[in-house]
Design an enzyme around this catalytic site. Sequence first.
Site, short mmCIF file in Angstrom:
data_model
loop_
_atom_site.label_atom_id
_atom_site.label_comp_id
_atom_site.label_asym_id
_atom_site.label_seq_id
_atom_site.Cartn_x
_atom_site.Cartn_y
_atom_site.Cartn_z
N ASP A 20 0.82 -1.21 0.00
CA ASP A 20 0.00 0.00 0.00
C ASP A 20 0.86 1.27 0.00
O ASP A 20 1.97 1.27 0.53
CB ASP A 20 -0.90 -0.02 1.24
CG ASP A 20 -2.11 0.89 1.07
OD1 ASP A 20 -2.32 1.43 -0.03
OD2 ASP A 20 -2.84 1.07 2.06
N GLY A 23 0.04 5.24 -4.53
CA GLY A 23 -0.59 6.48 -4.97
C GLY A 23 -0.03 7.67 -4.20
O GLY A 23 0.34 8.70 -4.80
N HIS A 37 2.75 3.00 -8.79
CA HIS A 37 2.66 1.55 -9.04
C HIS A 37 3.92 1.08 -9.77
O HIS A 37 4.49 0.06 -9.44
CB HIS A 37 1.42 1.23 -9.88
CG HIS A 37 0.14 1.64 -9.24
ND1 HIS A 37 -0.16 1.33 -7.93
CD2 HIS A 37 -0.93 2.34 -9.70
CE1 HIS A 37 -1.35 1.83 -7.63
NE2 HIS A 37 -1.84 2.44 -8.68
N LEU A 132 10.50 -21.00 -3.69
CA LEU A 132 9.44 -20.20 -3.09
C LEU A 132 8.17 -20.22 -3.95
O LEU A 132 8.25 -20.19 -5.18
CB LEU A 132 9.95 -18.77 -2.95
CG LEU A 132 9.02 -17.72 -2.36
CD1 LEU A 132 9.82 -16.84 -1.39
CD2 LEU A 132 8.44 -16.83 -3.43
N ARG A 185 1.53 -4.86 6.16
CA ARG A 185 0.89 -3.81 5.37
C ARG A 185 1.71 -2.55 5.49
O ARG A 185 2.06 -2.12 6.59
CB ARG A 185 -0.54 -3.55 5.84
CG ARG A 185 -1.21 -2.48 4.98
CD ARG A 185 -2.66 -2.30 5.25
NE ARG A 185 -3.25 -1.41 4.25
CZ ARG A 185 -4.51 -1.41 3.88
NH1 ARG A 185 -5.34 -2.27 4.43
NH2 ARG A 185 -4.95 -0.57 2.97
#
Length: 240
Positions: A20, A23, A37, A132, A185
């Site tokens: 997150d 933006g 992004h 992985l 996060r």
Amino acid sequence: MKISDLDLSRIPTHIAAVMDGNGRWAESRKLPRTEGHTAGEQSLMDVLEGADDLGVKWFTVFAFSTENWARPSEEVKFLLNFNEKILLERRDELNERNVRIRFIGRRNRQVPRRLIRRMEETENLTKGNTGLTFTIAFNYGGRAEIVDAVKRIIDEGMSAERINEKTISRHLYDPTIPDPDLVIRTSGEYRVSNFLLWEIAYSELIFSETLWPDFRREDLFTAVKEYQDRDRRYGGVSET
Ligand code: FPP
């Protein structure tokens, strides 16, 4: 934080991340949100490599949520193309690193046919890999996943009294993925936002103030250190 600062006998098996802040990273530089992004791709590759070096076996990211369709159509279009671009550009190097790539989420008509084809190609390309497992949550929502699981259980004609927690787990998008030990996060948002709702019942949650485009493997190691300093009790009592 370096790998040598960590207890290598207690590395989380599965780490999941909400990437997150892309933006806001861009807006703070007066750039279009999409540039955030783009910058986040570098973070993702660095963190994945760091996780692999650490011996993490499963790494899951939230790439596109069922709620992301509500963003301005230009950004949605960008994110769809961006996800395809990353797949095409990165799957060969990930394949060479013995990474197995999987997708979870609704593969319905909302998702462009071509992107679904790319996902299938990528899963096929990497399915024999033993390193992985990198799971990309695309058109994913935690509640949607539970709804889809319940629908399939009913379609299979299972009687209510036979349904237990294992039944739900077995009907999730990819039942072979172990529940995450650690969820990270970024960007100082303290929410779960419909990510892996069923799976995170006992996960450790770590919230980083760093915006995703600034997040690097050292930040991942810091989160793992914090994880190692916690005491996971699963509703029981501590051994010590
Ligand atoms: C959240 O930032 C980030 C996203 C919606 C997309 C992140 C996706 C990637 C980095 C690429 C993943 C692709 C693959 C193929 C794995 P935000 O826009 O919500 O940031 P904000 O909260 O600052 O607005």
